[in-house]
Write an enzyme that holds these catalytic residues in place. Structure first.
Site, mmCIF file in Angstrom:
data_model
loop_
_atom_site.group_PDB
_atom_site.id
_atom_site.type_symbol
_atom_site.label_atom_id
_atom_site.label_comp_id
_atom_site.label_asym_id
_atom_site.label_seq_id
_atom_site.Cartn_x
_atom_site.Cartn_y
_atom_site.Cartn_z
ATOM 1 C CG ASP A 1 -1.857 1.138 1.298
ATOM 2 O OD1 ASP A 1 -2.670 1.262 0.360
ATOM 3 O OD2 ASP A 1 -1.800 1.932 2.257
ATOM 4 C CD GLU B 1 -2.167 2.515 -3.699
ATOM 5 O OE1 GLU B 1 -2.597 3.541 -4.260
ATOM 6 O OE2 GLU B 1 -1.679 2.512 -2.559
#
Length: 611
Positions: free
Chosen positions: A315, A358
């Site tokens: 993330d 990401e």
């Protein structure tokens, strides 16, 4: 492995197996069986072990010269609760959860749990052997179903009928084992190859969705115990479903039972306040410290080693690449070094596990190997494709002729990295509307364009990811407190849309031109459509052996179209048409042999195959 060696590795930034030394482990010492506890707390004035086995009174721990505190205790039972009682240099006394705990109390309780994690019996040997042969699946079909374990489905005990919308937030979360019972058949039926689970590291607040964690080695107890999660992964593998896990290497919560100012000093974060906190009120890991590098590297190794996950999705990578995630700011050298060194280690140790970024930045070489100056990821989310495509579909069709670049720009940079096309949870929350509700137009036009979107996504090079509920054409934004709107399947248009998605997934898994040369620029070409409106797009994909070509032809305008495709002469047939009546379309399809001429209804598209 020798604990002293593991500790030395941990303190020098090479401690990827640190979880074998730290935390609570079964041990035999002084002629007795028991449990040994180890914790790194270099700034603490004193450390004691407390637990339900001490009546929450302190048992003194021994301090080593390197700042590691230890204690051996006999007769500690499986499931025992414990914490570390820290006395700071200033004399404050704070009770802390174990940073290396393998299991934790159910929130809102915060104790760590003694758990023997070493004796789950795996049954996924065939999958693991096959995974080792296929490695990163660059030339294999991948269709990922992203989900939040607590809100995909819920259990409504004693209720005979499906829950009403008002009741959907009152159900009990499923356990890992219950999730396996329900999820695996559904994923197989829908045609997904992988699931991606939003973070399962222990976290105090449901509303963080797991992205603000406290337990980096502890599978959240919301859904059961660690063996339950292992069983979920194991059963997925036996059903030939891969499992990707979201991980969060950027930051952690400020809740004071966790890592924040763990021993009164700044063990995991920066001593400089300006470099300590994020815009979300969380605390940044300080990767200038070698043991912090080891801590997160060990966490990733742990999930791969103990839980057999097939991929990790990192993330907020842009926040690790640039200071405060600002591409106009300086590069974040410690964050970049963390990514390069960790990914290099994981690539060498687990070459068949996918590492996914990401990343919303334009940083180059995200998916290049560290030894060639890259960050070492295998895949990167193509957030540019997602934003441009959704912006294009939000426009009135009369305005789309001036915005062709939004649909074509992705192929201008696609081969710079190795991309996954994501329509993730981030796109269906916080007032952004759901995918179907982002489309321009009335109810029927929204469905027509959503079918067209997924056709484009299926045909575009790159692996694909969809968040749960997208396949149902949900109009209600995702809420972590409610299950998906399964009652939508009683409405014909939603049921037809789901059947359409299932057919697309099957095509994506079966048609080799759509996957075996995805990252070869020679296998893609835009097709000329002479005389067509500016809202017509067409491109072709070719298989590695050159024997199969699939063409995607799309009409994003409000008028019917007859598209002339000089490149598609010969024997061509239609694989799928978004306007097919079985998918709630108007029924304008192309039957029989198609020799360079395609008819399309407004807001529709089709896939064509040669031969």
């Amino acid at each position: 492995m020798n604990p002293d060696m593991l500790i030395r590795q941990y303190l020098t930034g090479h401690g990827a197996k640190a979880y074998l030394a730290f935390g609570a482990h079964a041990a035999h010492k002084f002629g007795q069986d028991g449990t040994e506890f180890r914790v790194y707390a270099p700034y603490a004035a004193n450390m004691q072990l407390i637990g339900d086995f001490t009546d929450w009174e302190g048992w003194q721990m021994d301090r080593r010269d390197d700042g590691v505190w230890t204690i051996f205790c006999k007769d500690i039972s499986q499931g025992a609760l414990y914490k570390y009682r820290v006395t700071t240099q200033e004399g404050r006394v704070i009770d802390r959860a174990d940073p290396f705990a393998f299991h934790s109390e159910l929130r809102p309780s915060t104790a760590s749990v003694v758990y023997d994690i070493d004796h789950y019996h795996w049954n996924d040997g065939a999958w693991m052997a096959e995974r080792g042969r296929d490695y990163k699946k660059y030339n294999s079909p991948i269709s990922i179903y992203e989900l939040h374990a607590g809100s995909w489905q819920r259990d409504f005990e004693g209720k005979e009928n499906a829950p009403t919308p008002e009741e959907r937030e009152n159900g009990r979360m499923l356990t890992y084992r219950e999730l396996a019972d329900r999820l695996i058949p559904y994923v197989k039926e829908q045609g997904f190859s992988h699931i991606e689970l939003m973070p399962l590291t222990e976290h105090p607040f449901d509303g963080s969705w797991g992205y603000q964690a406290t337990g980096y080695f502890s599978a959240t107890s919301r859904y059961g115990d660690p063996y339950g999660l292992m069983e979920l992964v194991d059963r997925c593998h036996q059903a030939h479903i891969g499992v990707i896990l979201d991980v969060v290497p950027l930051h952690f919560v400020t809740d004071f039972f966790g890592l924040h100012q763990f021993d009164g000093g700044f063990v995991y974060e920066s001593a400089n306040e300006a470099d300590r906190y994020t815009e979300w009120g969380t605390v940044l890991f300080d990767y200038t410290k070698p043991h912090v590098l080891s801590f997160m590297k060990a966490s990733f190794d742990f999930w791969i080693n103990y839980y057999h996950v097939d991929g990790l999705r990192y993330d907020a990578v842009s926040q690790l690449i640039f200071q405060h995630g600002d591409p106009n700011a300086a590069e974040n050298d410690p964050g970049i070094w963390f990514l390069k060194s960790t990914n290099y280690y994981l690539q060498q140790t687990y070459p068949d596990v996918m590492l996914i970024a990401e990343d919303s930045s334009n940083y180059i070489k995200v998916t290049a190997a560290p030894q060639y100056g890259g960050l070492g990821f295998d895949y990167k989310w193509d957030l540019g494709w997602m934003n441009d495509t959704l912006e294009y579909l939000s426009l009135h069709p009369n305005d789309r002729m001036y915005s062709r670049h939004l649909l074509m720009f992705s192929m201008a940079y696609f081969y710079n990295d190795i991309f996954i096309l994501p329509l993730s949870h981030d796109e269906v929350v916080h007032g952004k509307h759901t995918i179907v509700d982002k489309m321009w137009g009335d109810y029927d036009q929204k469905f027509s364009q959503t079918r067209l979107l997924y056709l484009y996504m299926c045909a575009h090079p790159g692996k694909v990811l969809n968040f749960m509920g997208n396949e149902l054409a949900e109009f209600r934004e995702w809420d972590e407190n409610k299950e998906l709107g399964w009652n939508l399947m009683t409405y014909p248009v939603h049921d037809a849309f789901n059947h359409y998605c299932r057919r697309l997934h099957k095509i994506g898994l079966e048609q080799r031109a759509l996957y075996d040369t995805e990252y070869d620029p020679r296998a893609f070409r835009w097709l000329d459509t002479p005389g067509s409106p500016q809202t017509i797009f067409a491109f072709a994909r070719r298989s590695a052996d050159g024997q199969q070509t699939i063409a995607c032809v799309m009409n994003f305008g409000l008028n019917p179209a007859h598209v002339n495709l000089p490149a598609l002469t010969g024997q061509w047939h239609e694989l799928i048409n978004t306007d097919d009546q079985q998918y709630s379309g108007s029924g304008v399809v192309n039957e029989g042999n198609i020799n360079g001429h395609v008819k399309l209804a407004p807001l529709s598209g089709c896939l064509l195959c040669n031969g």
